[in-house]
Design a protein around this motif. Structure first.
Motif, PDB file in Angstrom:
ATOM      1  N   UNK A   1       0.828  -1.203   0.000  1.00  0.00           N
ATOM      2  CA  UNK A   1       0.000   0.000   0.000  1.00  0.00           C
ATOM      3  C   UNK A   1       0.863   1.253   0.000  1.00  0.00           C
ATOM      4  N   UNK A   2       2.048   1.134   0.613  1.00  0.00           N
ATOM      5  CA  UNK A   2       2.945   2.283   0.649  1.00  0.00           C
ATOM      6  C   UNK A   2       3.541   2.524  -0.742  1.00  0.00           C
ATOM      7  N   UNK A   3       3.674   1.432  -1.488  1.00  0.00           N
ATOM      8  CA  UNK A   3       4.263   1.541  -2.817  1.00  0.00           C
ATOM      9  C   UNK A   3       3.195   1.177  -3.844  1.00  0.00           C
ATOM     10  N   UNK A   4       2.360   2.139  -4.223  1.00  0.00           N
ATOM     11  CA  UNK A   4       1.266   1.821  -5.156  1.00  0.00           C
ATOM     12  C   UNK A   4       1.815   1.418  -6.518  1.00  0.00           C
ATOM     13  N   UNK A   5       0.985   0.801  -7.341  1.00  0.00           N
ATOM     14  CA  UNK A   5       1.440   0.251  -8.628  1.00  0.00           C
ATOM     15  C   UNK A   5       2.278   1.228  -9.438  1.00  0.00           C
TER      16      UNK A   5
ATOM     17  N   UNK B   1       5.590   8.359  -1.975  1.00  0.00           N
ATOM     18  CA  UNK B   1       5.817   7.438  -0.865  1.00  0.00           C
ATOM     19  C   UNK B   1       5.795   8.197   0.457  1.00  0.00           C
ATOM     20  N   UNK B   2       6.452   9.334   0.490  1.00  0.00           N
ATOM     21  CA  UNK B   2       6.493  10.117   1.728  1.00  0.00           C
ATOM     22  C   UNK B   2       5.082  10.475   2.171  1.00  0.00           C
ATOM     23  N   UNK B   3       4.280  10.965   1.226  1.00  0.00           N
ATOM     24  CA  UNK B   3       2.909  11.361   1.570  1.00  0.00           C
ATOM     25  C   UNK B   3       2.109  10.161   2.065  1.00  0.00           C
ATOM     26  N   UNK B   4       2.257   9.027   1.388  1.00  0.00           N
ATOM     27  CA  UNK B   4       1.487   7.847   1.793  1.00  0.00           C
ATOM     28  C   UNK B   4       1.928   7.356   3.165  1.00  0.00           C
TER      29      UNK B   4
ATOM     30  N   UNK C   1       0.262   9.364   5.710  1.00  0.00           N
ATOM     31  CA  UNK C   1      -1.149   9.002   5.915  1.00  0.00           C
ATOM     32  C   UNK C   1      -1.264   7.702   6.702  1.00  0.00           C
ATOM     33  N   UNK C   2      -0.387   6.755   6.431  1.00  0.00           N
ATOM     34  CA  UNK C   2      -0.471   5.495   7.170  1.00  0.00           C
ATOM     35  C   UNK C   2      -0.160   5.702   8.641  1.00  0.00           C
ATOM     36  N   UNK C   3       0.828   6.528   8.947  1.00  0.00           N
ATOM     37  CA  UNK C   3       1.160   6.792  10.342  1.00  0.00           C
ATOM     38  C   UNK C   3      -0.025   7.442  11.044  1.00  0.00           C
ATOM     39  N   UNK C   4      -0.620   8.439  10.380  1.00  0.00           N
ATOM     40  CA  UNK C   4      -1.791   9.105  10.975  1.00  0.00           C
ATOM     41  C   UNK C   4      -2.915   8.092  11.197  1.00  0.00           C
ATOM     42  N   UNK C   5      -3.128   7.244  10.195  1.00  0.00           N
ATOM     43  CA  UNK C   5      -4.166   6.213  10.297  1.00  0.00           C
ATOM     44  C   UNK C   5      -3.904   5.301  11.487  1.00  0.00           C
TER      45      UNK C   5
END
Lengths: 356, 280, 299
Positions: B121-125, C277-280, C283-287
């Motif tokens: 999920x961190x590395x989308x397609x 990647x940084x932005x995602x 978001x995952x950390x916040x989640x």
């Protein structure tokens, strides 16, 4: 304080009849327990009074007024649930204050009342704790305080102690009764634990399959069960079968014995088969020296099992009257072993017959 | 104590309560209807649109017939199916023994596995392709074979398959089963095959269906690596002839609906289906 | 002799046990080697490559120019649009999803509603990508069914409306954001114990008061967490927007760079990917933080 009357309550869930024309009345300030096994309808009845269920037919009158038309949040009743009812995002204090907050009471009034009630239930020091920081017993105390904060006319409790440890249960039921007596609040209490019901109630309604089997004081229920269900559900009962010898004198022949039944409502005719009930604590035993026959009025029995219950030992006996259970003091029971032959005495004043 | 309730009185009150009990507030109905519209209107439009724009004299199913006649339709669909099945095969061969092994012998590795299952999920397609491309371009023999897509799709399916297998293994008492089999003389591979797998059937089938759904619908990597999978075909055709694109869209809908029906019948519709959505 | 042997043997065994355990663990790790090798090759190494590549020129020299390129047009606008689109679709899908989940769980609702919504949500959530794009072109495109219907009613949504615009694209994204939210929100609302609602009601609270004092406070961390999830989901999306013809999206810019259509500096793709990647990760950390908060009350 309020009176509660249930008239002809009926409720079915699909093909299951949960309540079958239930009638009950609770006097002002009285503590009434609804006692019965799972599925007997006791919780359904309580929830109907509270307003979370509606009956298919019947009335619920509080102080003579029908409350069924009112939604649950307008009935001004306090309810304590079995578990998990405290709001997790609030401290004990705020939980207790909730009802007053909804009624827009002032901050000071709310806090004062919360403190009063939490101290009443013995949790004055836990006001700032969250539910997850409290034990099960403490949570239920807070729940009780919370339900009383709004000064309800009626207190409803749905098996509030079932989820707690045995020792806590005994402690807490005394608490509940103490608080109830102090406030004089009309209370309806649902439980499946007969010891609980008998120890704290003014009157007990024993229920089964949606009907009230018997409604009376704990002593009446225990000593004078009027149906076979009540006899078997409340305490342990020995069941004897016999034939009526004389209806006038109320004499029944059970095996080799002639028993005189003290029950004035005994209405069976001569020759009829009847069931008689006697409690284990009303049976006493004497050791028989080898070969001796039991004295008149006694009969012999052979020990088949011994169950240590603490202060008493329950002795299983094989007799000519059928299998019996007798509770004897554990000291006496020390002298017994399997297959010992004993003399058995029934306290005939404790014999009960169930009207057909 | 007057005898109160007469029969006539009880009947109206029962009706009153039944109605009160089952009344659904307008508030809730509004949102249900709105959501239903959001779901149904596009599907309806697809059907309507795909049956429109036909010349007089042509069948209303003209666009569908055109599409079915196109050899590229069949070949791209078949290619996608093949890739999907290969993805499932590789995924299962890779993941089932691994998750089994971790549960059995390396429980300390569980947090690591949980973390890894989130990485896709961190590395989308689109981002993964950026990283993979220079590397893949050098391995020309693999780069031109559609199998490379299967290998990549394994990564996309990983979180869902892992979760399904993990949940399935947690539901059975793995250690006890293995020890019981061992005490009866079975060696580990046999135990895995004969004892564990049958118990994981639902998890494996559910996970596989999800994997197929992901692989069949994937567009990003397939288009950037220039393979003619079904979704790439749909895009190409659709951007030149909207009617055909919409017709293909309806065919996709039927396919996805079928796959989800299969999943739902396995009794795990909600959770797993939600999981797949996070790949587009 | 016979007596001494067991003693020696047991001493040797005791001495070697710890070593034996760590050796067996090493052998056990071998069992997961294929898996870790696979994800290294197809996930970890490529990710590492692109992180490193973001800081390298085409020749391999270290540089920060790729990163600085991101701050030059047209990329900031692309980021702005991507973040706005993700935020809007997360908000729309989140709020409506919450309301719908709540409605589905209402006790008075007919039996078929919940399974119908759950299964359709499962379906709709997977309809995303190319087919969804065409579906909305058929619905709200210039010749779309709904567009034409509205025209008949006198309402002309074009040219102010566009499927490639912020609102239009967010509307399309709703098709998979909404069902996702519904599916994930249903267990959260079910986690609101019946006893809380009944207690609140018993104490005199209306439905509104319940939500105000108990329901929303308890549910909000989950609600926000799931909306953040939706945000990340939308941010990563590519195929749907590409089909609709959206042009200024980060994912689409990356794709264009890969295709070589805009061959300004292909290394920029690395930098853009790194930024994503940084932005995602954020978001995952916040989640995760919100989930931890949520689980405090909904256990």
């Amino acid at each position: 304080m309020a009176t509660i009357e249930l008239r002809g309550l009926r409720r079915t869930f699909g093909s299951v009849v949960a309540l079958d024309s239930l009638d009950l009345d609770v006097h002002s300030g009285e503590f009434v327990s609804l006692l019965g096994p799972s599925g007997c309808g006791k919780t359904t009845a309580l929830r109907i009074v509270a307003g979370f269920e509606w009956p298919d037919a019947g009335e619920v009158l509080v102080n003579g007024r029908d409350v069924l038309g009112q939604p649950a949040n307008k009935r001004n009743m306090g309810m304590v649930f079995q578990a998990y009812s405290l709001f997790p995002n609030m401290t004990a204090q705020h939980n207790v204050e909730f009802g007053l907050r909804v009624r827009k009471e002032s901050h000071e009034k709310r806090a004062k009342r919360a403190r009063e009630l939490l101290e009443l239930v013995g949790l004055g020091t836990a006001m700032d704790r969250y539910p997850r920081q409290l034990s099960g017993g403490q949570q239920q105390r807070v729940a009780l305080a919370r339900s009383l904060a709004i000064e309800p006319s009626v207190l409803l409790l749905d098996e509030p102690l079932s989820a707690l440890d045995a020792k806590v249960r005994v402690q807490l039921r005394e608490e509940v009764r103490r608080v109830q007596l102090e406030l004089g609040i009309t209370t309806l209490y649902v439980t499946h634990d007969q010891e609980e019901a008998l120890s704290i109630s003014d009157r007990v309604a024993v229920m089964s399959d949606g009907r009230v089997e018997q409604f009376g004081t704990p002593a009446q229920i225990y000593n004078g069960p009027r149906t076979a269900f009540v006899a078997n559900f409340v305490g342990t009962m020995n069941r004897l079968e016999g034939t009526v010898v004389s209806s006038e004198d109320r004499v029944v022949r059970c095996g080799p014995l002639m028993l005189s039944v003290p029950d004035p409502t005994f209405n069976h005719r001569a020759g009829e088969t009847v069931e008689l009930f006697v409690r284990p604590e009303d049976i006493s035993l004497e050791l028989l020296s080898n070969g001796n026959k039991p004295a008149p009025g006694l009969f012999d029995g052979r020990v088949t099992s011994l169950t240590f219950l603490g202060p008493v030992t329950r002795v299983g006996l094989a007799t000519d009257l059928g299998p019996l259970l007798a509770d004897v003091s554990s000291a006496v029971a020390l002298g017994l072993a399997a297959d010992t032959v004993v003399a058995v005495k029934l306290d005939s004043t404790a014999l009960r017959s169930i009207a057909r | 104590m007057a005898q109160v309730a007469t029969v006539a009185e009880t009947r109206p009150s029962s009706h009153r309560f039944r109605r009160a009990r089952n009344r659904v507030p307008v508030w809730h109905l509004t949102w249900l209807v709105l959501a239903a519209l959001v779901f149904i209107v596009p599907i309806y439009s697809v059907v309507q649109f795909s049956l429109a724009g036909v010349q007089p004299g042509q069948s209303p199913f003209h666009w569908y017939l055109t599409v079915f006649d196109d050899p590229m339709f069949r070949s791209s669909f078949w290619l996608s199916i093949q890739i999907s099945l290969e993805t499932v095969a590789v995924s299962l061969v890779l993941m089932v023994p691994t998750v089994f092994w971790v549960h059995l012998r390396l429980p300390g590795l569980r947090p690591v596995m949980d973390l890894i299952s989130i990485l896709p999920f961190v590395v989308p397609p689109i981002v993964l392709v950026v990283g993979l491309l220079p590397f893949l371009e050098k391995i020309t023999w693999l780069f031109v074979r559609p199998e490379v897509l299967s290998l990549i799709y394994v990564i996309f399916a990983l979180p869902f398959l892992y979760r399904a297998l993990d949940a399935g293994l947690r539901a059975i008492d793995l250690r006890t089963l293995v020890e019981a089999a061992e005490s009866l003389g079975a060696k580990l591979p046999r135990t895995l095959l004969r004892v564990i797998l049958p118990n994981l059937r639902a998890a494996i089938i559910g996970g596989s269906l999800l994997t197929i759904a992901i692989a069949m619908g994937e567009y990003t990597v397939a288009s950037l690596l220039e393979f003619s999978t079904f979704s790439v075909y749909t895009y190409t055709i659709g951007t030149s002839t909207a009617y055909e694109g919409v017709a293909l869209s309806f065919i996709s809908f039927i396919f996805v609906w079928g796959a989800m029906l299969g999943l739902y019948l396995l009794g795990r519709g909600g959770r797993n289906a939600a999981a797949v959505a996070i790949t587009h | 002799m016979a007596l001494a042997e067991p003693g020696i043997r047991s001493a040797v065994l005791v001495g070697s046990a710890p070593r034996k355990r760590s050796r067996s663990r090493r052998w056990a790790l071998l069992g997961v080697l294929p898996f870790f090798a696979y994800i290294s090759v197809f996930l970890l190494i490529p990710t590492g490559e692109l992180i490193v590549g973001a800081f390298r020129t085409a020749n391999g020299a270290f540089t920060l120019s790729n990163i600085s390129d991101i701050f030059r047009a047209p990329y900031p606008q692309a980021f702005e649009f991507s973040l706005e689109l993700s935020g809007l679709s997360a908000l729309m899908g989140g709020v409506l999803g919450f309301l719908v989940a709540n409605a589905v769980l209402h006790h008075g609702v007919p039996r078929f509603v919940r399974p119908a919504f759950v299964s359709f949500s499962g379906m709709a959530a997977n309809f995303a990508g190319v087919p969804l794009g065409f579906a909305y072109i058929a619905t709200l495109g210039t010749l779309g069914v709904v567009t034409t219907l509205l025209q008949h009613l006198g309402l002309n949504i074009y040219p102010s409306f566009s499927l490639q615009g912020l609102f239009g694209c967010a509307l399309v994204y709703m098709y998979f954001q909404l069902p996702l939210m519904i599916l994930l929100m249903i267990p959260v609302i079910e986690g609101l114990r019946k006893e809380w609602r009944e207690s609140a009601s018993n104490l005199g609270a209306s439905s509104f008061a319940f939500w105000r004092y108990v329901g929303l406070p308890v549910v909000t961390p989950s609600l926000l967490g799931l909306m953040v999830l939706l945000f990340g989901n939308a941010f990563s999306a590519y195929a749907t927007a590409e089909t609709l013809g959206v042009s200024n999206l980060v994912t689409i810019d990356i794709a264009n760079l890969i295709n070589g259509d805009i061959s300004i500096n292909p290394q920029d793709a690395y930098a853009l990917a790194l930024a994503m990647i940084v932005i995602i990760v954020i978001t995952i950390v916040v989640y995760a933080l919100l989930q931890r908060r949520a689980s405090r009350w909904l256990r």
